[in-house]
Design a protein around this motif. Structure first.
Motif, short mmCIF file in Angstrom:
data_model
loop_
_atom_site.label_atom_id
_atom_site.label_comp_id
_atom_site.label_asym_id
_atom_site.label_seq_id
_atom_site.Cartn_x
_atom_site.Cartn_y
_atom_site.Cartn_z
N GLU A 159 5.00 34.23 63.29
CA GLU A 159 4.94 35.53 62.63
C GLU A 159 4.55 35.32 61.17
O GLU A 159 5.19 34.52 60.48
CB GLU A 159 6.28 36.25 62.69
CG GLU A 159 6.61 36.85 64.05
CD GLU A 159 5.83 38.14 64.32
OE1 GLU A 159 5.27 38.70 63.36
OE2 GLU A 159 5.79 38.55 65.49
N PRO A 160 3.52 36.03 60.66
CA PRO A 160 3.05 35.81 59.29
C PRO A 160 4.15 35.89 58.23
O PRO A 160 4.19 35.06 57.31
CB PRO A 160 2.00 36.91 59.10
CG PRO A 160 1.48 37.17 60.48
CD PRO A 160 2.65 36.99 61.38
N TRP A 161 5.07 36.86 58.34
CA TRP A 161 6.10 36.99 57.29
C TRP A 161 7.06 35.81 57.28
O TRP A 161 7.54 35.38 56.23
CB TRP A 161 6.85 38.32 57.43
CG TRP A 161 7.78 38.44 58.61
CD1 TRP A 161 7.45 38.88 59.85
CD2 TRP A 161 9.19 38.15 58.64
NE1 TRP A 161 8.57 38.88 60.67
CE2 TRP A 161 9.65 38.45 59.95
CE3 TRP A 161 10.10 37.69 57.70
CZ2 TRP A 161 10.97 38.28 60.35
CZ3 TRP A 161 11.42 37.52 58.08
CH2 TRP A 161 11.85 37.81 59.39
N VAL A 162 7.30 35.22 58.48
CA VAL A 162 8.17 34.04 58.57
C VAL A 162 7.44 32.82 58.01
O VAL A 162 8.02 32.03 57.23
CB VAL A 162 8.61 33.79 60.03
CG1 VAL A 162 9.48 32.54 60.11
CG2 VAL A 162 9.35 34.99 60.59
N LEU A 163 6.17 32.66 58.35
CA LEU A 163 5.39 31.52 57.88
C LEU A 163 5.24 31.55 56.36
O LEU A 163 5.24 30.49 55.71
CB LEU A 163 4.01 31.51 58.55
CG LEU A 163 4.02 31.39 60.08
CD1 LEU A 163 2.60 31.44 60.64
CD2 LEU A 163 4.71 30.11 60.52
N GLU A 164 5.14 32.74 55.79
CA GLU A 164 5.04 32.85 54.33
C GLU A 164 6.33 32.37 53.66
O GLU A 164 6.30 31.67 52.65
CB GLU A 164 4.78 34.32 53.95
CG GLU A 164 4.61 34.53 52.45
CD GLU A 164 4.43 36.00 52.11
OE1 GLU A 164 4.64 36.35 50.94
OE2 GLU A 164 4.08 36.80 53.00
N ILE A 165 7.45 32.69 54.26
CA ILE A 165 8.74 32.27 53.70
C ILE A 165 8.90 30.75 53.75
O ILE A 165 9.29 30.12 52.77
CB ILE A 165 9.91 32.96 54.47
CG1 ILE A 165 9.95 34.46 54.12
CG2 ILE A 165 11.25 32.30 54.13
CD1 ILE A 165 10.89 35.26 55.00
N VAL A 166 8.58 30.15 54.90
CA VAL A 166 8.85 28.71 55.05
C VAL A 166 7.89 27.83 54.26
O VAL A 166 8.16 26.64 54.07
CB VAL A 166 8.85 28.27 56.54
CG1 VAL A 166 9.89 29.02 57.32
CG2 VAL A 166 7.48 28.42 57.16
N GLU A 167 6.80 28.40 53.77
CA GLU A 167 5.83 27.61 53.01
C GLU A 167 6.48 26.91 51.82
O GLU A 167 6.11 25.79 51.45
CB GLU A 167 4.68 28.52 52.54
CG GLU A 167 3.56 27.80 51.82
CD GLU A 167 2.92 26.69 52.62
OE1 GLU A 167 2.61 25.64 52.04
OE2 GLU A 167 2.76 26.85 53.86
N ILE A 168 7.50 27.55 51.22
CA ILE A 168 8.17 26.95 50.05
C ILE A 168 8.95 25.70 50.40
O ILE A 168 9.33 24.92 49.51
CB ILE A 168 9.13 27.96 49.38
CG1 ILE A 168 10.23 28.38 50.38
CG2 ILE A 168 8.39 29.17 48.84
CD1 ILE A 168 11.47 28.91 49.73
#
Length: 313
Positions: free
Chosen positions: A208-217
């Motif tokens: 899910e894009p919103w989850v992948l954006e979070i874990v990038e950090i």
């Protein structure tokens, strides 16, 4: 406010890892609330059989992954060494964190290191990889299977069931347990090569894009380079924890990556491996090509014999 659910085992180490990732995410994203969902896995229930006989580390992931695929959680935090190289459809290995200590460690109430263990001492480990390398260095030792969470293993040591036990140094460090035993001896990479990904956390998520954006950090570049080499090596050999394989890739300050590997029979009577240096800018396919060279020298046949030997014990 977005809600992110992390599926986790209930062991102290699993909870430490999940709480750690929860705090990092919440410190970066004020609009994300993270909750933990505890799941009992098959690996937690079956404690009287060696892992190599019942399907390996994947037993600790199956129910967690099923929970994510059902939509009950969006993320799981694993010790990367426990994560198979092939991910289930619909799930991604989305981030790999900065590594803790990659080494194995010997814990003992009486003996400060492997060399000081008396003739015929009893050592506990659930790992064929550790068993193989211990047997190479000290063929006189009696090596017995050791299962259970970290606290259970240390309790068995303190009760005198073992003269020493071998665990990942990272887990002991994360839980602050090195002072709980008489001796805590991190084993050098010259004595024992670790499992692929040891010391790093692998963040598994839904796609899910919103989850992948979070874990990038959570991603660490050097750890990603090292573990990609190690996982490529093991994947090419089709090796899980049913066979003894050690591999270490370490980024050096001079921009090189040192890659070392070992594999063989659980009793240490036959082993093979390789050591190379490559530029950090030229690591693509390094693990796979190292494995291919060992396959040309008979590695697959050796690992088949190792699996047969392990299944008979």
């Amino acid at each position: 406010m977005k809600k992110l659910t992390i599926a986790t085992r209930g062991s102290k180490l699993a909870l430490w890892q999940s709480h750690h990732i929860k705090s990092v995410i919440e410190s970066h994203f004020s609009d994300v609330e993270v909750e933990l969902k505890i799941i009992i896995t098959s690996g937690d229930k079956i404690l009287d059989v060696p892992l190599a006989k019942i399907g390996g580390k994947g037993l600790f992931l199956k129910e967690i992954e099923e929970s994510m695929l059902r939509g009950e959680a969006q993320m799981a935090v694993h010790s990367l060494k426990d994560v198979p190289t092939v991910m289930p459809k619909g799930l991604l290995l989305s981030a790999i964190t900065t590594r803790e200590d990659v080494r194995d460690a010997m814990l003992s109430e009486k003996y400060p290191d492997i060399a000081s263990l008396p003739q015929g001492a009893t050592v506990g480990t659930s790992s064929l990889r550790r068993r193989m390398q211990l047997a190479m260095e000290r063929p006189d030792l009696v090596i017995k299977d050791l299962r259970g969470n970290v606290d259970t293993r240390i309790r068995k040591l303190k009760e005198g069931e073992f003269d020493a036990i071998i665990l990942a140094a990272a887990g002991i460090n994360r839980l602050g347990l090195s002072e709980n035993v008489g001796y805590f001896y991190p084993i050098s990479l010259d004595e024992m090569l670790p499992a692929m990904g040891q010391g790093a956390l692998g963040i598994e998520t839904i796609n899910e894009p919103w989850v992948l954006e979070i874990v990038e950090i959570l991603n660490d570049r050097n750890t990603h380079i090292e573990t990609a080499i190690e996982r490529g090596f093991v994947d090419t050999l089709q090796g899980g924890c049913q066979v003894p394989i050690g591999v270490s890739a370490r980024v050096q300050e001079n921009g090189e990556v040192v890659v070392r590997s070992i594999l063989g029979l659980p009793d240490g009577s036959e082993v093979m491996g390789e050591s190379i240096r490559v530029s950090i800018d030229n690591t693509e396919g390094v693990g796979e090509s190292m494995a291919a060279r060992l396959i040309d020298q008979g590695a697959m046949e050796l690992l088949q014999r190792a699996e047969a030997m392990a299944s008979k014990e």
